[in-house]
Structures are given as C-alpha cells and as structure tokens.
Design an enzyme around this catalytic site. Structure first.
Site, PDB file in Angstrom:
ATOM      1  N   LYS A  77       0.849   4.427   7.281  1.00  6.27           N
ATOM      2  CA  LYS A  77       1.217   5.439   6.280  1.00  6.27           C
ATOM      3  C   LYS A  77       0.580   6.794   6.604  1.00  6.27           C
ATOM      4  O   LYS A  77       1.251   7.817   6.577  1.00  6.27           O
ATOM      5  CB  LYS A  77       0.796   4.989   4.870  1.00  6.27           C
ATOM      6  CG  LYS A  77       1.467   3.705   4.405  1.00  6.27           C
ATOM      7  CD  LYS A  77       1.165   3.385   2.944  1.00  6.27           C
ATOM      8  CE  LYS A  77      -0.290   3.100   2.631  1.00  6.27           C
ATOM      9  NZ  LYS A  77      -0.844   1.885   3.288  1.00  6.27           N
ATOM     10  N   ARG A 130      -0.326   1.869  -6.176  1.00  2.92           N
ATOM     11  CA  ARG A 130      -0.632   0.592  -5.538  1.00  2.92           C
ATOM     12  C   ARG A 130      -0.514  -0.579  -6.510  1.00  2.92           C
ATOM     13  O   ARG A 130      -0.732  -1.716  -6.122  1.00  2.92           O
ATOM     14  CB  ARG A 130      -2.062   0.648  -5.027  1.00  2.92           C
ATOM     15  CG  ARG A 130      -2.224   0.377  -3.532  1.00  2.92           C
ATOM     16  CD  ARG A 130      -3.646   0.734  -3.209  1.00  2.92           C
ATOM     17  NE  ARG A 130      -4.143   0.335  -1.956  1.00  2.92           N
ATOM     18  CZ  ARG A 130      -4.448   1.204  -0.979  1.00  2.92           C
ATOM     19  NH1 ARG A 130      -4.163   2.470  -1.103  1.00  2.92           N
ATOM     20  NH2 ARG A 130      -5.006   0.775   0.113  1.00  2.92           N
ATOM     21  N   ARG A 167     -14.879   1.281  10.075  1.00  2.52           N
ATOM     22  CA  ARG A 167     -15.103   1.382   8.632  1.00  2.52           C
ATOM     23  C   ARG A 167     -15.343  -0.004   8.069  1.00  2.52           C
ATOM     24  O   ARG A 167     -14.738  -0.971   8.514  1.00  2.52           O
ATOM     25  CB  ARG A 167     -13.854   1.993   7.960  1.00  2.52           C
ATOM     26  CG  ARG A 167     -13.943   3.477   7.811  1.00  2.52           C
ATOM     27  CD  ARG A 167     -12.704   4.131   7.247  1.00  2.52           C
ATOM     28  NE  ARG A 167     -11.780   3.302   6.493  1.00  2.52           N
ATOM     29  CZ  ARG A 167     -10.511   3.647   6.289  1.00  2.52           C
ATOM     30  NH1 ARG A 167     -10.035   4.767   6.764  1.00  2.52           N
ATOM     31  NH2 ARG A 167      -9.708   2.874   5.584  1.00  2.52           N
ATOM     32  N   ARG A 209      -7.976  -7.247   1.589  1.00  2.00           N
ATOM     33  CA  ARG A 209      -7.045  -6.139   1.334  1.00  2.00           C
ATOM     34  C   ARG A 209      -5.593  -6.619   1.447  1.00  2.00           C
ATOM     35  O   ARG A 209      -4.732  -6.183   0.693  1.00  2.00           O
ATOM     36  CB  ARG A 209      -7.294  -4.992   2.319  1.00  2.00           C
ATOM     37  CG  ARG A 209      -8.614  -4.295   2.080  1.00  2.00           C
ATOM     38  CD  ARG A 209      -8.916  -3.298   3.161  1.00  2.00           C
ATOM     39  NE  ARG A 209      -8.161  -2.070   3.010  1.00  2.00           N
ATOM     40  CZ  ARG A 209      -8.089  -1.121   3.932  1.00  2.00           C
ATOM     41  NH1 ARG A 209      -8.687  -1.267   5.073  1.00  2.00           N
ATOM     42  NH2 ARG A 209      -7.406  -0.026   3.703  1.00  2.00           N
ATOM     43  N   ARG A 242      -9.171  -0.618  14.938  1.00  4.23           N
ATOM     44  CA  ARG A 242      -9.254   0.744  14.416  1.00  4.23           C
ATOM     45  C   ARG A 242     -10.695   1.264  14.389  1.00  4.23           C
ATOM     46  O   ARG A 242     -11.596   0.555  13.974  1.00  4.23           O
ATOM     47  CB  ARG A 242      -8.669   0.751  12.998  1.00  4.23           C
ATOM     48  CG  ARG A 242      -8.431   2.123  12.441  1.00  4.23           C
ATOM     49  CD  ARG A 242      -7.225   2.147  11.560  1.00  4.23           C
ATOM     50  NE  ARG A 242      -7.548   1.786  10.187  1.00  4.23           N
ATOM     51  CZ  ARG A 242      -6.718   1.987   9.172  1.00  4.23           C
ATOM     52  NH1 ARG A 242      -5.530   2.509   9.367  1.00  4.23           N
ATOM     53  NH2 ARG A 242      -7.078   1.636   7.966  1.00  4.23           N
TER      54      ARG A 242
HETATM   55  P1  AMP Z   1      -6.731   3.228   1.872  1.00  4.40           P
HETATM   56  O1  AMP Z   1      -7.437   4.109   2.840  1.00  4.40           O
HETATM   57  O2  AMP Z   1      -5.510   3.856   1.281  1.00  4.40           O
HETATM   58  O3  AMP Z   1      -6.437   1.861   2.431  1.00  4.40           O
HETATM   59  O4  AMP Z   1      -7.744   3.017   0.632  1.00  4.40           O
HETATM   60  C1  AMP Z   1      -9.036   2.499   0.816  1.00  4.40           C
HETATM   61  C2  AMP Z   1      -9.491   1.796  -0.457  1.00  4.40           C
HETATM   62  O5  AMP Z   1      -9.504   2.722  -1.554  1.00  4.40           O
HETATM   63  C3  AMP Z   1      -8.597   0.659  -0.925  1.00  4.40           C
HETATM   64  O6  AMP Z   1      -8.870  -0.565  -0.261  1.00  4.40           O
HETATM   65  C4  AMP Z   1      -8.936   0.608  -2.416  1.00  4.40           C
HETATM   66  O7  AMP Z   1     -10.181  -0.016  -2.657  1.00  4.40           O
HETATM   67  C5  AMP Z   1      -9.083   2.083  -2.765  1.00  4.40           C
HETATM   68  N1  AMP Z   1      -7.793   2.670  -3.190  1.00  4.40           N
HETATM   69  C6  AMP Z   1      -7.051   3.601  -2.524  1.00  4.40           C
HETATM   70  N2  AMP Z   1      -5.943   3.908  -3.209  1.00  4.40           N
HETATM   71  C7  AMP Z   1      -5.968   3.149  -4.332  1.00  4.40           C
HETATM   72  C8  AMP Z   1      -5.080   2.974  -5.431  1.00  4.40           C
HETATM   73  N3  AMP Z   1      -3.925   3.654  -5.516  1.00  4.40           N
HETATM   74  N4  AMP Z   1      -5.440   2.107  -6.403  1.00  4.40           N
HETATM   75  C9  AMP Z   1      -6.593   1.420  -6.355  1.00  4.40           C
HETATM   76  N5  AMP Z   1      -7.468   1.504  -5.333  1.00  4.40           N
HETATM   77  C10 AMP Z   1      -7.167   2.365  -4.321  1.00  4.40           C
END
Ligand code: AMP
Length: 221
Positions: free
Chosen positions: A13, A87, A159, A170, A126
């Site tokens: 994304k 999400r 990370r 996840r 990654r």
């Molecule tokens: P990402 O980099 O988008 O994968 O986000 C990293 C982490 O941030 C996720 O694993 C969640 O813990 C949190 N997070 C990001 N976006 C959301 C969302 N829309 N709702 C809830 N948690 C989020």
C-alpha cells in the site's frame, strides 16, 4: 480524487501510494506513519498506541478515527489517498459519516490482493530507516550500502512489527477485522476494484493507473 487503498500488511500500500503521488494531485495519509510519528514525538496518542502496535493488534477505533478525521480536515487540498485506514468496518462507517458531513465522498476503493505466502516473504525481508522511515528489502530493494539508509546514512533496522510472531498476529488481525471492510465498501455506493498485487510494484502501479484512467473516461472521477 479521494481514494482508499485496502490490503494486508505488506501488500504494498505504501509503495503504491508514493507512486500515485507522483502521478496525481493527492496527499498520502498513512495511519501507520502518523502513529509512528506520534510515538517518536512521545505524544499521549503515541504512548497509548504503542502497546497495540508492538503486539500486532489494532489501536482502538475511537483514537484512530479522531486522528484520521482531523488529518483529513487539516488538508489544504481536496484529494487524498488513505493507506491503512479504515481497518475495521466501524472505522469505515465513521469515515463515511465524517466525509458526508463535509460534503465529500470517496471516489474509489482499491483492494490490493496478495497471497499470504508472498506477504510473509516480503515482510520478513523488510528493513526500515528509524530516522526517515524509508523502507528496503534484503533481496528485492537493497540500499546502495548494505544495512545503511540511502537518504540519511542511518543504520537500517527490522521494525518490531515486521518480526515473524508479530507479522502472524497482524495477518490474523487483518483476516478477522480488516477483510470485512472490503465487503462493507462492496455493499456501499463507492466503486471497489480488486487489484492483483502479487507481482512487482511497477506492474501493480500500471494496473491501478489503468483503473483510474477508465474511471476518468467514464466521468466518474
Ligand atoms: P501499518 O504501518 O499501517 O501496518 O500500521 C502499523 C500499526 O499501527 C498496525 O499494526 C496497528 O497496530 C496500528 N494501526 C495503523 N492503522 C490503524 C488503524 N486504521 N486502526 C487501528 N490500528 C492501526
């Protein structure tokens, strides 16, 4: 244009959003990036989000919705691409309500479809820059000097949330809570397109451009 980009963690994304920015007048709003920024600043929100993020779970809807609706309201332009939000179905409904209240509607939802085994390969390799957030891959996107960020010379890290046990959590969270968001949009007035995203970023980008061009031709956007 107002776009939502859906897909599992590691579906590409962020990469696709960056390519879209080069081609369209859009602002990229990534909920994950905003949360990481809040954490690095040590804000209240960052502190509240920390535990959920490190365990691979979701930050509670009320925190995320408030944060993202404010980010959208603060935009100087009309166009955006949302990455990582909504999400959950509840986040989708809250976003719709906020957009309806401001007289804006989404134009399109793009759903990146990637096989789980491809996701695991991508995420285990990654590496990220802790300073600027740039993302690399041990095999497919190497920095010029091994282990060092091309942009600022910082040492690259894996990370915490890209480590295997967190990735597994996840993915579970994605299947249980985020996949239903696709169905939510399919049952709404917004057009939804599935994009096969197992291949390389360039091919996926070309497919997305084609979808958006077809939409423009039909005067939808
Ligand atoms: P990402 O980099 O988008 O994968 O986000 C990293 C982490 O941030 C996720 O694993 C969640 O813990 C949190 N997070 C990001 N976006 C959301 C969302 N829309 N709702 C809830 N948690 C989020």
């Amino acid at each position: 244009m107002r776009i939502v980009l859906l897909g599992a963690p590691g579906a590409g994304k962020g990469t696709q959003c960056k390519r879209l920015l080069a081609a369209y007048t859009l602002v990229h709003l990534s909920s994950g990036d905003i949360l990481r920024q809040e954490r690095s600043e040590g804000s209240d929100l960052g502190k509240k989000a920390q535990g959920y993020m490190d365990s691979g779970g979701l930050v509670p809807d009320e925190l995320i919705v408030e944060m993202m609706v404010k980010a959208i309201e603060d935009l100087a332009t009309d166009g955006f691409v949302l990455d990582g939000f909504p999400r959950t179905v509840n986040q989708g409904a809250e976003l719709d309500a906020a957009l309806a209240a401001s007289g804006k509607a989404l134009d399109v939802v793009l759903n990146l479809e990637v096989r789980d085994d491809v996701i695991y390969d991508r995420m285990s390799g990654r590496r990220s820059c802790p300073k600027c957030g740039a993302v690399y891959h041990l095999i497919s996107l190497k920095p010029q000097v091994e282990g060092i960020c091309d942009h600022d010379g910082e040492g690259l890290i894996q990370r915490r949330d890209d480590q295997l046990e967190v990735v597994e959590k996840r993915m579970e969270t994605y299947h249980q809570q985020t996949k239903p968001v696709v169905e939510y949009y399919q049952n709404s007035a917004v057009r939804v397109f599935d994009v096969q995203a197992n291949g390389d970023a360039e091919t996926v980008h070309a497919e997305i451009r084609e979808i958006l061009a077809r939409m423009s031709d039909s005067q939808t956007v």
